[in-house]
Design a protein around this motif. Structure first.
Motif, PDB file in Angstrom:
ATOM      1  N   THR A  71       0.805  -1.220   0.000  1.00 23.04           N
ATOM      2  CA  THR A  71       0.000   0.000   0.000  1.00 23.04           C
ATOM      3  C   THR A  71       0.838   1.270   0.000  1.00 23.04           C
ATOM      4  O   THR A  71       0.483   2.249  -0.658  1.00 23.04           O
ATOM      5  CB  THR A  71      -0.952   0.005   1.202  1.00 23.04           C
ATOM      6  N   GLN A  72       1.934   1.282   0.748  1.00 26.16           N
ATOM      7  CA  GLN A  72       2.752   2.486   0.817  1.00 26.16           C
ATOM      8  C   GLN A  72       3.382   2.808  -0.536  1.00 26.16           C
ATOM      9  O   GLN A  72       3.395   3.970  -0.971  1.00 26.16           O
ATOM     10  CB  GLN A  72       3.845   2.347   1.876  1.00 26.16           C
ATOM     11  N   LYS A  73       3.914   1.794  -1.213  1.00 26.65           N
ATOM     12  CA  LYS A  73       4.480   2.025  -2.540  1.00 26.65           C
ATOM     13  C   LYS A  73       3.391   2.431  -3.525  1.00 26.65           C
ATOM     14  O   LYS A  73       3.632   3.241  -4.429  1.00 26.65           O
ATOM     15  CB  LYS A  73       5.211   0.776  -3.039  1.00 26.65           C
ATOM     16  N   ALA A  74       2.206   1.865  -3.355  1.00 23.63           N
ATOM     17  CA  ALA A  74       1.071   2.238  -4.207  1.00 23.63           C
ATOM     18  C   ALA A  74       0.766   3.718  -4.020  1.00 23.63           C
ATOM     19  O   ALA A  74       0.584   4.459  -4.996  1.00 23.63           O
ATOM     20  CB  ALA A  74      -0.147   1.403  -3.850  1.00 23.63           C
ATOM     21  N   LEU A  75       0.730   4.148  -2.774  1.00 30.74           N
ATOM     22  CA  LEU A  75       0.428   5.549  -2.465  1.00 30.74           C
ATOM     23  C   LEU A  75       1.469   6.483  -3.072  1.00 30.74           C
ATOM     24  O   LEU A  75       1.128   7.502  -3.676  1.00 30.74           O
ATOM     25  CB  LEU A  75       0.376   5.742  -0.951  1.00 30.74           C
ATOM     26  N   ASP A  76       2.744   6.121  -2.937  1.00 34.58           N
ATOM     27  CA  ASP A  76       3.822   6.959  -3.477  1.00 34.58           C
ATOM     28  C   ASP A  76       3.718   7.086  -4.996  1.00 34.58           C
ATOM     29  O   ASP A  76       3.876   8.182  -5.551  1.00 34.58           O
ATOM     30  CB  ASP A  76       5.185   6.373  -3.104  1.00 34.58           C
ATOM     31  N   ALA A  77       3.443   5.971  -5.661  1.00 36.99           N
ATOM     32  CA  ALA A  77       3.348   5.989  -7.125  1.00 36.99           C
ATOM     33  C   ALA A  77       2.134   6.779  -7.590  1.00 36.99           C
ATOM     34  O   ALA A  77       2.216   7.591  -8.522  1.00 36.99           O
ATOM     35  CB  ALA A  77       3.288   4.560  -7.666  1.00 36.99           C
ATOM     36  N   LEU A  78       1.007   6.560  -6.943  1.00 36.36           N
ATOM     37  CA  LEU A  78      -0.234   7.226  -7.339  1.00 36.36           C
ATOM     38  C   LEU A  78      -0.157   8.737  -7.141  1.00 36.36           C
ATOM     39  O   LEU A  78      -0.654   9.507  -7.958  1.00 36.36           O
ATOM     40  CB  LEU A  78      -1.411   6.659  -6.555  1.00 36.36           C
TER      41      LEU A  78
END
Length: 230
Positions: free
Chosen positions: A123-130
């Motif tokens: 989720t954290q990497k998803a948030l950073d990318a988004l």
């Protein structure tokens, strides 16, 4: 009267002549600077056009080709391959971002990468990318904004998630996306015990997006939240 008019006209002609003379002297005195300035402007324009046609456009085409293969993996739910490549003829969304970050395809790869990470549970990497993705499209941008809200909720920051759900609904302002995120915002409010705010979200769906699929059963959400709003 005629003499006065002739005199005024003569004065005006003298003023114009003086201005022209001054302009000619200025140009003559600064001729080299003016020429260099014009040449510099021409070089800048040529440089920009060359950069666009000889560098940016070929990079955009290469990025589009690479992105297309990733989209095929993405469509098959092969998120790890879409994200990291197949070590053969496809480099992966992450590499596309690194190599073609300034292109439209590179920007879109950020959205795809974020979705991949989210679906893979990171989720954290998803948030950073988004959050690194930028767009003004009325369908893609609100959907990504809403997914950022999902990330925050998953990470335990429900209030922040609500902010993004409401923002996504406002950005889209249509019967497909807006009701979905208003309902998510309502459920999130209920999880926080803010039932009045939840009722407001559900009621907006009922009144503003009454032809949407989410509006079909929205009354039960309104009744439930209203009953708890005491």
């Amino acid at each position: 009267m005629a003499n006065k008019e002739n005199k005024n006209t003569g004065n005006e002609l003298e003023n114009v002549s003086e201005l022209v003379s001054r302009s000619e002297k200025f140009i003559e005195k600064n001729r080299n600077n003016i020429i260099y300035g014009v040449l510099a402007l021409i070089l800048i324009v040529v440089g920009v056009l060359t950069y666009k046609h000889a560098y940016l456009q070929p990079r955009e085409r290469k990025a589009q080709v690479a992105l297309f293969k990733g989209e095929q993996y993405f469509a098959r739910d092969s998120f790890a391959l879409a994200l990291n490549g197949n070590k053969a003829d496809y480099i992966g969304f992450e590499a596309i971002i690194d190599q073609y970050g300034g292109t439209k395809a590179g920007n879109l790869a950020k959205a795809y990468a974020g979705i991949c990470y989210y679906r893979m549970g990171d989720t954290q990497k998803a948030l950073d990318a988004l959050k690194s993705f930028s767009a003004k499209d009325q369908m893609i941008s609100p959907a990504i904004t809403g997914l950022i809200g999902d990330c925050y909720v998953s990470l335990g920051d429900v209030k922040k998630g609500i902010e993004y759900f409401r923002q996504a609904a406002k950005q889209a302002d249509n019967n497909v996306i807006s009701p979905e995120y208003l309902k998510k915002a309502g459920r999130a409010y209920e999880s926080l015990g803010q039932y009045g705010d939840a009722v407001e979200m559900y009621t907006t769906i009922k009144n503003k997006y009454y032809t949407s699929m989410d509006a079909a059963d929205i009354d039960k959400y309104i009744i439930r939240a209203s009953a708890k709003n005491k």
